[in-house]
Enzyme design. Sequence first.
Site, short mmCIF file in Angstrom:
data_model
loop_
_atom_site.label_atom_id
_atom_site.label_comp_id
_atom_site.label_asym_id
_atom_site.label_seq_id
_atom_site.Cartn_x
_atom_site.Cartn_y
_atom_site.Cartn_z
N THR A 142 2.16 -0.66 0.63
CA THR A 142 3.52 -0.59 0.10
C THR A 142 4.41 -1.53 0.89
O THR A 142 4.24 -1.62 2.10
CB THR A 142 4.07 0.84 0.31
OG1 THR A 142 3.24 1.72 -0.44
CG2 THR A 142 5.51 0.97 -0.15
N VAL B 213 1.96 10.23 -8.08
CA VAL B 213 3.10 9.70 -7.33
C VAL B 213 2.78 9.80 -5.85
O VAL B 213 2.34 10.85 -5.38
CB VAL B 213 4.39 10.49 -7.66
CG1 VAL B 213 5.55 9.99 -6.81
CG2 VAL B 213 4.73 10.35 -9.14
N GLY C 258 0.51 3.70 3.71
CA GLY C 258 -0.78 4.35 4.00
C GLY C 258 -1.12 5.33 2.90
O GLY C 258 -0.69 5.15 1.76
N1 ASP Z 1 1.72 4.91 0.45
C1 ASP Z 1 1.33 4.31 -0.80
C2 ASP Z 1 0.90 5.39 -1.75
O1 ASP Z 1 0.28 6.36 -1.35
C3 ASP Z 1 0.26 3.28 -0.68
C4 ASP Z 1 0.32 2.42 0.54
O2 ASP Z 1 1.33 2.32 1.18
O3 ASP Z 1 -0.69 1.80 0.88
O4 ASP Z 1 1.17 5.25 -2.92
#
Ligand code: ASP
Length: 322
Positions: A154, A183, A206
């Site tokens: 993200t 979500v 994450g």
């Molecule tokens: N945190 C994001 C999600 O779980 C993905 C990411 O940041 O890698 O949608």
Amino acid sequence: MWGMIATWRMAVEGITRGAEMLKESGDAGDAIEAAIRQVEDFPYYKSVGYGGLPNEEMEVEMDAAYMDGSTLDIGAVAAIRDFANPVSIARRLSREKVNSMLVAEGAEKFAHKEGFERKNMLTDRAKAHYRKRVKEMAAQAAAEELKPYSGHDTVGMACLDGMGKMAAATSTSGLFMKKKGRVGDSPISGSGFYADSRKGAASATGLGEDLMKGCISYEAVRLMGEGIHPQEACETAVNRLDRELRERRGEAGDISIIAMNPKGEWGAATNIEGFSFAVVTEELEPTVYLVTREEKGRCTYEKASEEWMEHYMKTRMAPIEE
Ligand code: ASP
């Protein structure tokens, strides 16, 4: 003092754009929105905006949020499809007193009514990634190493402007191959982001399902509010959540976080290898750092080398072998 810090190398062009605005006495909200839009628009970043990786049904469903650290206004969209810049829709929603977090068709309806740019966000490249993953999953079906969700990230940012206003924002297409309607943490206040101009701002990336278990962005801001330096706040927030999850559940997903305080001091921490972040302040040109997790969860970082930066772009833009 002004500054911006953001998750991952992919944010550096965005914060460079944001810094140009902050230098000219720009507003933290304008700068962070422009910075995230830049990442959303770049087709080779496969986890945010245009070119983002699709869900199980080959649709790009995006999550985004915006928070004004002075008024504490929050706006967010989740599982929104076919709009170019989810962060701008989230920011627009942050001005609503009610109905400020909208999902799926509701969010799309609002965005359409407000005249936001429509765009088919599913690129041929993302389709190729999808087909490749379907094949890999079929080939590995019997193996325990099946990881349909790897391939996310993200863009999350924290921003401080010259007037002392702070903002936080996020944008993501979420986990690759996620279930329709899933979500993550990114549009959830306190988990994917939080901003309070009196304390600081933070954003996480994450495994959303685990980040939400610790409301990690809020926790980092809360610690900064107690006078703790952003670096220590990030490490404490990551390490505590990582420890709790391991103790109670036997494992912890990926947890990474960045933060900045109202003095423009900043920090970053992670429980994984390979986390990078980008930062710019009045005193520091836009710089990408690579984080190393040392013993006891201490995190150190070094500036990414020219070679690393070149290699990164090359791999992002390389043809996909299906
Ligand atoms: N945190 C994001 C999600 O779980 C993905 C990411 O940041 O890698 O949608």
